[in-house]
Enzyme design. Structure first.
Site, short mmCIF file in Angstrom:
data_model
loop_
_atom_site.label_atom_id
_atom_site.label_comp_id
_atom_site.label_asym_id
_atom_site.label_seq_id
_atom_site.Cartn_x
_atom_site.Cartn_y
_atom_site.Cartn_z
N TRP A 1 26.28 -6.18 22.68
CA TRP A 1 25.29 -5.26 22.11
C TRP A 1 25.89 -4.31 21.09
O TRP A 1 25.28 -4.05 20.04
CB TRP A 1 24.53 -4.53 23.21
CG TRP A 1 23.70 -5.50 24.00
CD1 TRP A 1 23.90 -5.88 25.30
CD2 TRP A 1 22.60 -6.29 23.52
NE1 TRP A 1 22.98 -6.85 25.65
CE2 TRP A 1 22.18 -7.12 24.59
CE3 TRP A 1 21.94 -6.38 22.30
CZ2 TRP A 1 21.12 -8.02 24.47
CZ3 TRP A 1 20.87 -7.29 22.18
CH2 TRP A 1 20.48 -8.08 23.26
N ASP B 1 24.23 3.91 22.88
CA ASP B 1 23.19 3.00 23.38
C ASP B 1 23.29 3.02 24.91
O ASP B 1 24.22 2.46 25.48
CB ASP B 1 23.45 1.59 22.82
CG ASP B 1 22.51 0.54 23.42
OD1 ASP B 1 21.68 0.89 24.27
OD2 ASP B 1 22.63 -0.64 23.02
N LYS C 1 14.83 -1.44 31.48
CA LYS C 1 15.79 -1.71 32.56
C LYS C 1 15.69 -0.62 33.64
O LYS C 1 15.26 -0.88 34.75
CB LYS C 1 17.20 -1.81 32.00
CG LYS C 1 17.31 -2.97 31.03
CD LYS C 1 18.49 -2.86 30.13
CE LYS C 1 18.36 -3.69 28.89
NZ LYS C 1 18.16 -5.12 29.12
N1 PMP Z 1 21.30 -2.63 24.02
C1 PMP Z 1 21.52 -3.07 25.26
C2 PMP Z 1 22.63 -2.45 26.06
C3 PMP Z 1 20.73 -4.09 25.79
O1 PMP Z 1 20.96 -4.55 27.03
C4 PMP Z 1 19.70 -4.65 24.99
C5 PMP Z 1 18.75 -5.71 25.51
N2 PMP Z 1 19.00 -6.32 26.63
C6 PMP Z 1 19.52 -4.17 23.70
C7 PMP Z 1 20.32 -3.15 23.24
C8 PMP Z 1 18.46 -4.73 22.80
O2 PMP Z 1 17.26 -4.21 23.19
P1 PMP Z 1 15.85 -4.80 22.72
O3 PMP Z 1 15.77 -6.18 23.26
O4 PMP Z 1 14.91 -3.84 23.34
O5 PMP Z 1 15.84 -4.76 21.24
#
Ligand code: PMP
Length: 367
Positions: free
Chosen positions: A105, A174, A198
């Site tokens: 990520w 994040d 989550k």
């Molecule tokens: N950051 C993290 C730590 C994630 O786990 C995720 C998605 N699982 C995201 C960003 C991306 O998020 P989204 O799918 O809502 O764009």
């Protein structure tokens, strides 16, 4: 209806049953209005109450200082991968940003940011993410507009157990997969964001907490939907807000307040994750985690079965037998395979123990 099972999904993830029941009860007739929240104008007094209550509960749960603004936006975590550089890259002359890439990520966020400025990778590139290099080795640029990191890498199961020190450079985080799983000092941050799906709600809304002095530096080309100044100035309703998602988020925040807040969630997450890691560590290598113990996630426990690379047939059997016991969504992310058990706030200790018992039984049968 089939009875509810125990959901270990990494996201969208389990919601507290009390929240779902309340939403069910209020579905057709919210607050005596004779309509659902979904049918309510985002500018109505009733929705304004929902969003302002959600904000004040969040402020209370995280002890957010007054010089921080909160917005609730669409676009997910991925939207913020763009919004962060668009709003902050030009905070300082030179347009550079530091990225701590410690998993998929943060890597994705860095790739997106490269479209908008010069990115400095603070830690060396690795072929597999298994640890967080020691801060003494980090190559931080004191002239950077901001330092970016992901506090919990959901795919690999890597979590920071400390807040990085950036010597005054604004810190961006994040927190999508460990938001509200422990108390932390908001004042150490410039911007914090988290997709709700989550630990704090359902998919469709992302919460962003921004220090005031970082607002108003957006690039001229910033889409209006991502411009923090415009969103803050309009209390998240510049355009139609994701109303129902904000309502669910509000119910989860209320549930968190009723259940001991971030302090209690930290205590429970320690109990839950320790129980699963103990089984892994005491299995003579039958369950195997490649991660450095100092950065093991309390939220997403990842492991292989049978050998270090994982015996895929045995892992398949593990998943199907788990499912027979009502333990679902334990399959690891397709990028790395293996098993991943997500132990977010809504998953109770008892539910986690059902997994632990199953892991014990499976070990005895197949080791
Ligand atoms: N950051 C993290 C730590 C994630 O786990 C995720 C998605 N699982 C995201 C960003 C991306 O998020 P989204 O799918 O809502 O764009």
């Amino acid at each position: 209806m089939a009875s509810r099972v125990i959901n270990f999904s990494a996201g969208p993830a389990k919601l507290p049953t009390e929240v779902l029941e309340r939403a069910q009860k209020e579905m057709l007739n919210y607050n005596g209005l004779g309509i659902s929240v979904m049918e309510l104008s985002h500018r109505s007094a009733d929705f304004t109450k929902i969003i302002t209550t959600a904000e004040s509960d969040l402020r209370q749960l995280l002890n957010i200082p007054d010089n921080y603004k909160v917005i609730f936006k669409q676009g997910g975590g991925t939207g913020q991968f763009s919004a962060i550089p668009l709003n902050l890259m030009n905070f300082k002359p030179g347009g550079t940003a530091d990225y701590l890439v410690t998993g998929t990520w943060s890597a994705k966020a860095a790739i997106e940011a490269e479209k908008y400025g010069k990115i400095n990778k603070v830690v060396p590139k690795v072929s597999k993410y298994t640890s967080i290099p020691d801060p003494s080795t980090w190559n931080l640029n004191p002239e950077a507009s901001y330092v970016y990191y992901c506090s919990n890498e959901t795919i690999h199961g890597i979590e920071y157990q400390y807040i990085p020190e950036t010597n005054g450079v604004p810190l961006v985080c994040d927190m999508s997969s460990n938001m509200l799983s422990r108390p932390f000092d908001v004042s150490k941050y410039g911007v914090i964001f988290a997709g709700a799906q989550k630990n704090v709600g359902c998919a469709g809304v992302t919460l962003v907490i921004i220090r005031e002095d970082l607002i108003g530096h957006a690039m001229d080309t910033t889409p209006v939907i991502f411009d923090y100044k415009i969103q803050v100035g309009n209390n998240s309703v510049y355009n139609t807000a994701p109303t129902y998602n904000i309502y669910i988020l509000g119910l989860v925040l209320q549930w968190l307040k009723d259940n001991g807040g971030a302090e209690k969630m930290e205590e429970l997450s320690a109990v839950k994750s320790k129980a699963v890691y103990d089984i892994i560590d005491n299995s003579n290598g039958f369950y195997y985690s490649p991660l450095d113990k100092s950065c093991r996630s309390r939220m997403n426990v990842t492991f292989r079965i049978g050998c270090q690379e994982g015996d895929e047939a045995l892992e398949k059997l593990f998943l199907s037998e788990a499912e027979k016991r009502g333990l679902i969504s334990l399959k690891g992310h397709r990028a790395i395979g293996g098993i991943r058990a997500s132990l977010y706030n809504a998953l109770s200790v008892e539910e986690c123990m059902a997994l632990v018992t199953f892991m014990q039984d499976f070990l005895q049968k197949h080791q």
